[in-house]
Every structure is written in structure tokens, then in C-alpha cells.
Design an enzyme around this catalytic site. Structure first.
Site, short mmCIF file in Angstrom:
data_model
loop_
_atom_site.label_atom_id
_atom_site.label_comp_id
_atom_site.label_asym_id
_atom_site.label_seq_id
_atom_site.Cartn_x
_atom_site.Cartn_y
_atom_site.Cartn_z
N THR A 1 73.54 9.05 80.12
CA THR A 1 73.38 10.50 80.08
C THR A 1 74.60 11.20 80.66
OG1 THR A 1 71.96 12.36 80.70
CG2 THR A 1 72.17 10.58 82.31
N ARG A 2 74.84 12.42 80.15
CA ARG A 2 75.88 13.29 80.71
C ARG A 2 75.29 14.65 81.06
NH1 ARG A 2 76.58 15.50 75.31
NH2 ARG A 2 77.35 17.50 76.10
N ASN A 3 73.95 14.74 81.00
CA ASN A 3 73.25 15.99 81.26
C ASN A 3 72.23 15.81 82.37
OD1 ASN A 3 74.42 17.55 79.07
ND2 ASN A 3 73.25 16.24 77.69
N ALA B 1 75.82 10.71 72.04
CA ALA B 1 77.22 11.06 72.28
C ALA B 1 77.78 11.98 71.20
CB ALA B 1 78.09 9.81 72.40
N MET C 1 61.67 13.50 72.37
CA MET C 1 60.36 13.56 73.02
C MET C 1 59.89 15.01 73.06
SD MET C 1 59.66 10.39 73.84
CE MET C 1 58.41 10.48 75.13
N GLU D 1 101.80 45.22 94.77
CA GLU D 1 102.89 45.15 95.75
C GLU D 1 102.60 44.11 96.83
OE1 GLU D 1 104.04 48.86 97.34
OE2 GLU D 1 104.52 49.76 95.40
N ASN D 2 101.35 44.03 97.27
CA ASN D 2 100.99 43.05 98.29
C ASN D 2 101.17 41.63 97.79
OD1 ASN D 2 100.31 45.17 99.90
ND2 ASN D 2 98.10 44.97 99.66
N ILE E 1 100.47 45.30 87.50
CA ILE E 1 100.82 45.99 86.25
C ILE E 1 100.39 45.13 85.07
CG2 ILE E 1 102.74 46.80 84.81
CD1 ILE E 1 104.17 47.60 87.41
#
Length: 574
Positions: free
Chosen positions: A199-201, A296, A334, A435-436, A478
Site C-alpha cells: 500500500t501507498r495510502n 500500482a 471491497m 526592502e527588508n 515588486i
């Protein structure tokens, strides 16, 4: 007893080369070194620990051609996925790569030497042919194809490996087993038959029911072996998923299931990948392997159709089952039956039976909005983990990114918005004024296009990290170029919502109200590369909001921004 490894012998290169570790480490320090990518590292780990047995290195041209064309190595052994080490011409020249050369393979994360590769050959693959044969298509909506075309380099290097050091991991160490270790674990538990589940979930009740049914049908135990290497872009991170699996494990009958992590880089290769996954699980000692619907699969192609048929993977694995030496356990989707409070495979449900389902899209919506997720779908302890990682919009960080000419009012709007958001509370508010930022982050940069783009890239990186941490970020550079703004959006949106506000105060008004005299200095040539004078400004093509300080006051503009945030559920109240 664990299953026989693929090819008859587990190619555990760590165990084989351990007596020579000091010797190999000393040699590696003197050799040219190739630093590996994350995908390379996943492949390397499973070559070195035997997970990819019978491989002992990256594929040579003969092996590569056999795998691509016929699912077989040059010696005839079944293997369905090309495992390649890709390099470019500059690396070939710099490292002196040629047949017989030895090169150190190094971890990009900690600069450790992991292995030595003895080069057997260097070859230029036919990537279009590889895509069509391995993935069934050259459609770059397929993540495997996209990687092949956009990321994989021009040449492949084949050769055998000698192991020096294991890859270091710092998470879930109690769940990380090499094939040898997992086999020993099964023997310790006395498990004779093991059904592996890929599984990847996150797993929910349907997955639990499927795996329990599979185990009982074979009178076996269950190995939950999720992928924690690279999966499909956009997938839930493995840290969250593993916490889900750990929360789910007590829901299995006592002693039935075990959890072990697999550091695999998936290719999303459908049928070919299913065959590959079966080989990997066989090497880890499993005797059975669950292949479900669209195993997959990567989703939709450019025509809006699935890349693979729902049961193509089962067909291919079935074709090779006898030779493969691991038994496939087929399962269909299922489905929940509310009247009997049970899950059944879709092909066993009588026509007309009432069913319920929650799609992945609906689940994500319920997590985002805080709506109820019923216990018939997922267990409360699983939902709790998912909710922790999916906070409600009002609890998330976000970025408001303002763009416009010098003196367009961005700074005044930003300060007023900061005060308004601080008044509401609920999250820290950070401000990145042009500017900062120039002073603190980019003091060495000038105002060429390249330098401007780099400045915006740095702002975007900081904004993305702050957004990920749950802050409200107000950025007001900007940012004159569309490409840089788009790149900023793409980066920040990986961490949270991003809103582009075009402060479209006309240039004439900005210049007329300029009390600092910077426009006059630019007109006189005292300041070069000044946006609007001798440098262009590209108006945003698709801003989320357009405001104009010549026609509006700061208070009304801030109110518009607040309404935008509120409409996206990011503020509890105005």
C-alpha cells in the site's frame, strides 16, 4: 518457514561484504564519487539488502534490454522493472566512467560512502521504447514516463556493487527490516505462510477486511508492507501513513498481522509493477501476495481514461505465477453493506443490495471541512491521525503575496493587513516586505532579471516554510515577472493556500506620489534597472484579487483581502 528468495539465493550484499568493510571504505575515500538522488538511494538500498534479488548491481545493457523487452534478465531470470543508474556526459567525463572503472556511490543527505560500483558498461537507452514497453505508453501524464523523459539522464551505467555502509534512517526504526531480518522475524514468530499487502495510502476498514479475508482464505498471517520511499506525487506523506498503520494494527485478530516498511521508489507501473512487487515480497519471505484492483495504477491518461485496466495486473502476475514462486491472492474492490454491517468483494454482492461508499475525493473533503467520517468507513483512531495532519482551514497557514510597482501601496496594505490579522489572533503573522527582504535575505543581489527571480525564489521558500508551520505570511515584493510569481505559487501551495494580490496602482500615480524621489533618480539615470522606468513589469495574468490605491483606500483594500481569506475558510470570523 519463509519463502525461497527469487533466484534461489538472497543477495544480501551487506552480509557478503561486511568482512571487507574497512578495506572498501578506505578505497572509497580515494575513488571519484557519484552523489545519488533520492530515487537512486531507494534502489541502492534494496539492491544491497537483497530486496531486489537476484540483482547485484545496476542493470547492464544486456540485462536492461532483456527486462524492457521480455521481463527477463540476460540469464533468463524473471524481472519486470529496469533498475538503472542514470548519468550525464559531464559526470561520465568528470568521474572517468568507463568499463572497468570503480566509483564510489555517495548519499546526498549526509555525504556517506555507501557502495563501490565497478562499471561494466555505459549505454544510451531508447527512452521512448522503455516507456512504451515498461509503462505501456509514452503519455507523460504517467509519473513513471514523466520521470523518464524529464528527470532521468541521458546514459545508464551498468555494473556490480560492493556494499560499504547501510543507509541511515531516523524514523520508525522498529519497523524497518531488511529481507534477512524479516525472514528471521517470521521464523521467530513461527509463521509458515505470510500474505503480503502492498500500500501507498492510508488504510481504512475496507483494507482491514480485505487483508483479514485474504489471510483466512490461505490460513496465513498478514504482512502489511507499505512503501515509504517515493510514491505518486501528491500522496500523503509516509510519516502520517505509518502512524495510521500503527493505529490500525490492534484492530486485527491478536497475532495475525505484522507491520514492516519498504523503502521502495515506486514507478506506478501497473501490471509490470505488480510483478516486481511480488518478487520483492518473495525476497522478504512472503509466500502469498495480494494483488487488488488497479494495482500500482497512476490514474488517468490524457484521454481521461485509466492507464491500465482494473485487473490487468492480476492477469500478468497470474501468467508468471508458477515460475514466480509466490502465490497471488486476487481481490476485487471491497464494498460496505449497511444492512448487514459488513464488507464484501464487489463480485459477491447480490444485485439490488444496498451499499455505501466514500470516495477518496469525498474523504479529502470531509477532512478539509471537519465533516463526520463514519466508523463503518474508518476507525476513530485512524481518523484522529488523519485529522491531526489535515487541520481545518481556519487552523492552516497561508500566504498573501502582493505584487506591484514601487510606491504602489504594497507596504502600507501589508502593515495594515498584519495588524488586522493579529487582532483576530489564531495564528502568528509574518511579513516579508521587499526592502527588508533585500536587506536581510538578498543583500548581494542586484536587479538583473536573474537576480530578481532568485530574490523571489528566496521569498517563496521562506513563505512556504512559514505557511507549513501554520503562520499567516504577507509578502510584498515588486515581483515584476510572471514566471517567478508562478514558481512562487507552485512552491508555496505545497504547504498551504496562496493568494496573489495585484496592487494595480497606475505607474503615473506611483511616480506622482513618490516622496523618496526614487522615480526621479531613475528617470535621470541615477538608478538602473528600475521597474517601470527602464525595466518591465508583467501584470499578473490570473491574480486572486486586483486592488488600486489610486481608487481605493488602504482600509477598503484590507477588507477585500480579509473577505477573500474568509471565503476560503481561513478565518473564523471577520
Amino acid at each position: 518457514m519463509a519463502n525461497t528468495p527469487h533466484g534461489g539465493v538472497l543477495k544480501d550484499l551487506f552480509a557478503r561484504d561486511l568482512p571487507r568493510q574497512s578495506e572498501l571504505e578506505a578505497e572509497a575515500q580515494k575513488l571519484p564519487a557519484l552523489t545519488l538522488s533520492e530515487r537512486h538511494l531507494c534502489d541502492l538500498e534494496l539492491i544491497l539488502n537483497g530486496g531486489f534479488s537476484p540483482l547485484e548491481g545496476f542493470l547492464t545493457e544486456k540485462d536492461y534490454n532483456g527486462v524492457v523487452e521480455n521481463n527477463r534478465l540476460a540469464d533468463g531470470a524473471l524481472f519486470s522493472m529496469p533498475i538503472n543508474l542514470d548519468v550525464n556526459q559531464a559526470e561520465i567525463d568528470q568521474l572517468g566512467l568507463k568499463a572497468g572503472a570503480r566509483v564510489t556511490l555517495r548519499d546526498f543527505r549526509d555525504d556517506r560512502n555507501l557502495a563501490i560500483l565497478t562499471v561494466e558498461d555505459i549505454y544510451r537507452p531508447d527512452k521512448v521504447n522503455e516507456a512504451k514497453k515498461v509503462f505501456g505508453s509514452d503519455d507523460d501524464t504517467h509519473p513513471g514516463v514523466k520521470y523518464l523523459f524529464d528527470t532521468a539522464k541521458e546514459f545508464y551505467v551498468g555494473g556490480k556493487l560492493e556494499a560499504i555502509n547501510r543507509l541511515e534512517h531516523y524514523d520508525f526504526l522498529d519497523l524497518r527490516f531488511t529481507p534477512s531480518e524479516l525472514r528471521a522475524h517470521f521464523n521467530k514468530l513461527g509463521w509458515q505462510k505470510v500474505v503480503a499487502f502492498q500500500t501507498r495510502n492510508p488504510m481504512h476498514r475496507a483494507h482491514r477486511e480485505l487483508t483479514v479475508r485474504a489471510a483466512r482464505s490461505q490460513q496465513a498471517n498478514v504482512l502489511i508492507q507499505p512503501v515509504v520511499g517515493l510514491t505518486k506525487p501528491g500522496d500523503i506523506d509516509h510519516f502520517t501513513r505509518v502512524r495510521v498503520y500503527k493505529a490500525l494494527l490492534p484492530r486485527y485478530p491478536n497475532g495475525m498481522a505484522a507491520l514492516a516498511l519498504l523503502p521502495l521508489a515506486m514507478r506506478m507501473g501497473g501490471p509490470r509493477e505488480a510483478l516486481w512487487h511480488a518478487i520483492i515480497r518473495k525476497n522478504h519471505g512472503a509466500t502469498h501476495f495480494i494483488v487488488g484492483r488497479d494495482h500500482a495504477g497512476p490514474g488517468k491518461n490524457k484521454q481521461g481514461k485509466d492507464h491500465y485496466g482494473p485487473y490487468d495486473a492480476q492477469v500478468l502476475v497470474q501468467e508468471h505465477q508458477e515460475e514466480l514462486g509466490i502465490k497471488m491472492v486476487e481481490f476485487q474492490a471491497m464494498i460496505y453493506l449497511p444492512d448487514s454491517d459488513e464488507y464484501l468483494p464487489i463480485n459477491e454482492i447480490p444485485e439490488g443490495t444496498r451499499t455505501l461508499n466514500i470516495s477518496g475525493t469525498e474523504l479529502r473533503h470531509r477532512l478539509r471541512t471537519g465533516k463526520d467520517i463514519p466508523e463503518w468507513f474508518s476507525y476513530p483512531e485512524v481518523v484522529k491521525v488523519l485529522r491531526e495532519e489535515n487541520p481545518l482551514p481556519a487552523e492552516k497557514g497561508f500566504t498573501v503575496f502582493m505584487t506591484g510597482y514601487q510606491n504602489s501601496g504594497k507596504d502600507q496594505i501589508a502593515r495594515a493587513l498584519q495588524a488586522t490579522l493579529n487582532q483576530g489572533g489564531g495564528r502568528p503573522v509574518s511579513m516579508l516586505l521587499g526592502e527588508n527582504v533585500r536587506h536581510e535575505l538578498s543583500p548581494e543581489l542586484g536587479f538583473t532579471r536573474k537576480d530578481r527571480d532568485l530574490n523571489i525564489q528566496r521569498i517563496a521558500f521562506v513563505a512556504s516554510e512559514l505557511t507549513k508551520a501554520g503562520a499567516a505570511v504577507i509578502a510584498a515584493p515588486i515581483a515584476p515577472f510572471e514566471d517567478a510569481r508562478k514558481a512562487a505559487r507552485d512552491l508555496v501551495e505545497k504547504s498551504g493556500p496562496f493568494f496573489l494580490v495585484h496592487v494595480a496602482t497606475p505607474l503615473e500615480y506611483c511616480e506622482k506620489t513618490d516622496r523618496k524621489g526614487v522615480y526621479a533618480a531613475a528617470r535621470n539615470g541615477e538608478i538602473k534597472n528600475f521597474t517601470g522606468v527602464d525595466d518591465p513589469y508583467e501584470a499578473p495574468a490570473k491574480p486572486d484579487l486586483v486592488v488600486d490605491l489610486e481608487k481605493q483606500n488602504v482600509r477598503s483594500i484590507v477588507h477585500q483581502i480579509v473577505l477573500l481569506l474568509e471565503s476560503n475558510g481561513l478565518l473564523d470570523r471577520l
